[in-house]
Motif scaffolding. Structure first.
Motif, PDB file in Angstrom:
ATOM      1  N   PHE A 161       0.831  -1.197   0.000  1.00  0.00           N
ATOM      2  CA  PHE A 161       0.000   0.000   0.000  1.00  0.00           C
ATOM      3  C   PHE A 161       0.871   1.254   0.000  1.00  0.00           C
ATOM      4  N   LYS A 162       1.924   1.243   0.816  1.00  0.00           N
ATOM      5  CA  LYS A 162       2.831   2.391   0.865  1.00  0.00           C
ATOM      6  C   LYS A 162       3.457   2.628  -0.500  1.00  0.00           C
ATOM      7  N   ARG A 163       3.873   1.553  -1.161  1.00  0.00           N
ATOM      8  CA  ARG A 163       4.466   1.672  -2.492  1.00  0.00           C
ATOM      9  C   ARG A 163       3.454   2.231  -3.489  1.00  0.00           C
ATOM     10  N   GLN A 164       2.213   1.749  -3.416  1.00  0.00           N
ATOM     11  CA  GLN A 164       1.161   2.232  -4.314  1.00  0.00           C
ATOM     12  C   GLN A 164       0.951   3.737  -4.159  1.00  0.00           C
ATOM     13  N   VAL A 165       0.860   4.196  -2.918  1.00  0.00           N
ATOM     14  CA  VAL A 165       0.652   5.623  -2.653  1.00  0.00           C
ATOM     15  C   VAL A 165       1.845   6.430  -3.155  1.00  0.00           C
ATOM     16  N   ALA A 166       3.060   5.952  -2.898  1.00  0.00           N
ATOM     17  CA  ALA A 166       4.257   6.653  -3.360  1.00  0.00           C
ATOM     18  C   ALA A 166       4.280   6.735  -4.882  1.00  0.00           C
ATOM     19  N   GLU A 167       3.926   5.650  -5.547  1.00  0.00           N
ATOM     20  CA  GLU A 167       3.913   5.649  -7.009  1.00  0.00           C
ATOM     21  C   GLU A 167       2.854   6.598  -7.563  1.00  0.00           C
ATOM     22  N   SER A 211      -2.116  11.180   6.453  1.00  0.00           N
ATOM     23  CA  SER A 211      -1.559  12.535   6.489  1.00  0.00           C
ATOM     24  C   SER A 211      -0.602  12.780   5.322  1.00  0.00           C
ATOM     25  N   ARG A 212      -0.500  14.036   4.948  1.00  0.00           N
ATOM     26  CA  ARG A 212       0.431  14.409   3.871  1.00  0.00           C
ATOM     27  C   ARG A 212       1.869  14.134   4.287  1.00  0.00           C
ATOM     28  N   GLN A 213       2.179  14.340   5.568  1.00  0.00           N
ATOM     29  CA  GLN A 213       3.535  14.074   6.053  1.00  0.00           C
ATOM     30  C   GLN A 213       3.876  12.591   5.919  1.00  0.00           C
ATOM     31  N   LEU A 214       2.928  11.721   6.202  1.00  0.00           N
ATOM     32  CA  LEU A 214       3.155  10.292   6.067  1.00  0.00           C
ATOM     33  C   LEU A 214       3.445   9.930   4.606  1.00  0.00           C
ATOM     34  N   ILE A 215       2.730  10.559   3.694  1.00  0.00           N
ATOM     35  CA  ILE A 215       2.973  10.320   2.267  1.00  0.00           C
ATOM     36  C   ILE A 215       4.384  10.761   1.899  1.00  0.00           C
ATOM     37  N   ARG A 216       4.806  11.919   2.408  1.00  0.00           N
ATOM     38  CA  ARG A 216       6.168  12.397   2.134  1.00  0.00           C
ATOM     39  C   ARG A 216       7.210  11.395   2.636  1.00  0.00           C
ATOM     40  N   ILE A 217       6.975  10.855   3.815  1.00  0.00           N
ATOM     41  CA  ILE A 217       7.902   9.858   4.377  1.00  0.00           C
ATOM     42  C   ILE A 217       7.963   8.637   3.473  1.00  0.00           C
ATOM     43  N   TRP A 218       6.802   8.132   3.064  1.00  0.00           N
ATOM     44  CA  TRP A 218       6.759   6.940   2.208  1.00  0.00           C
ATOM     45  C   TRP A 218       7.424   7.185   0.860  1.00  0.00           C
ATOM     46  N   VAL A 219       7.221   8.369   0.284  1.00  0.00           N
ATOM     47  CA  VAL A 219       7.844   8.694  -1.000  1.00  0.00           C
ATOM     48  C   VAL A 219       9.367   8.720  -0.843  1.00  0.00           C
ATOM     49  N   ALA A 257       3.653   9.777  -9.910  1.00  0.00           N
ATOM     50  CA  ALA A 257       2.971   9.867 -11.206  1.00  0.00           C
ATOM     51  C   ALA A 257       2.237  11.197 -11.387  1.00  0.00           C
ATOM     52  N   GLY A 258       2.193  12.028 -10.325  1.00  0.00           N
ATOM     53  CA  GLY A 258       1.607  13.354 -10.480  1.00  0.00           C
ATOM     54  C   GLY A 258       0.414  13.654  -9.596  1.00  0.00           C
ATOM     55  N   GLU A 259      -0.031  12.706  -8.814  1.00  0.00           N
ATOM     56  CA  GLU A 259      -1.139  12.946  -7.894  1.00  0.00           C
ATOM     57  C   GLU A 259      -0.677  13.915  -6.807  1.00  0.00           C
ATOM     58  N   THR A 260      -1.551  14.800  -6.360  1.00  0.00           N
ATOM     59  CA  THR A 260      -1.165  15.770  -5.338  1.00  0.00           C
ATOM     60  C   THR A 260      -1.219  15.144  -3.941  1.00  0.00           C
ATOM     61  N   LEU A 261      -0.421  15.702  -3.044  1.00  0.00           N
ATOM     62  CA  LEU A 261      -0.448  15.251  -1.653  1.00  0.00           C
ATOM     63  C   LEU A 261      -1.847  15.392  -1.068  1.00  0.00           C
ATOM     64  N   HIS A 262      -2.490  16.502  -1.362  1.00  0.00           N
ATOM     65  CA  HIS A 262      -3.825  16.764  -0.814  1.00  0.00           C
ATOM     66  C   HIS A 262      -4.815  15.696  -1.277  1.00  0.00           C
TER      67      HIS A 262
END
Length: 69
Positions: A14-20, A38-46, A24-29
C-alpha cells in the motif's frame, strides 16, 4: 481525551502504491483525502520509496511482489 487518532498499520504494498501515485503526479492533498492518511506520512513513504527502503520492508515482511525489476 478522544482527539487523537488511533495508530494504523499499512502494508508495504500500500505504501508503495501511494508513493507511485504521488510520483505519477497525484497531489499530496488528493492522496491524503482519498486514502485518509496525512500528507507528512505520504512524504515519508515517497522518500523511503525513492531510497529503495520500501523494497526492504517488503522483503523483510516476506512478500515476493509479482515482478522482479
Amino acid at each position: 481525551m478522544e482527539a487523537m487518532t488511533r495508530h494504523r498499520s499499512h502494508s508495504a504494498a500500500f505504501k508503495r502504491q501511494v508513493a507511485e501515485e504521488f510520483i505519477a503526479g497525484e497531489t499530496l492533498h488528493a492522496l491524503s483525502k482519498r486514502h485518509d492518511i496525512s500528507r507528512q506520512l505520504i512524504r515519508i513513504w515517497v522518500g523511503k520509496f525513492e531510497a529503495g527502503a520500501l523494497d526492504d520492508d517488503v522483503n523483510r515482511a516476506g512478500f515476493s511482489g509479482g515482478s522482479n525489476s
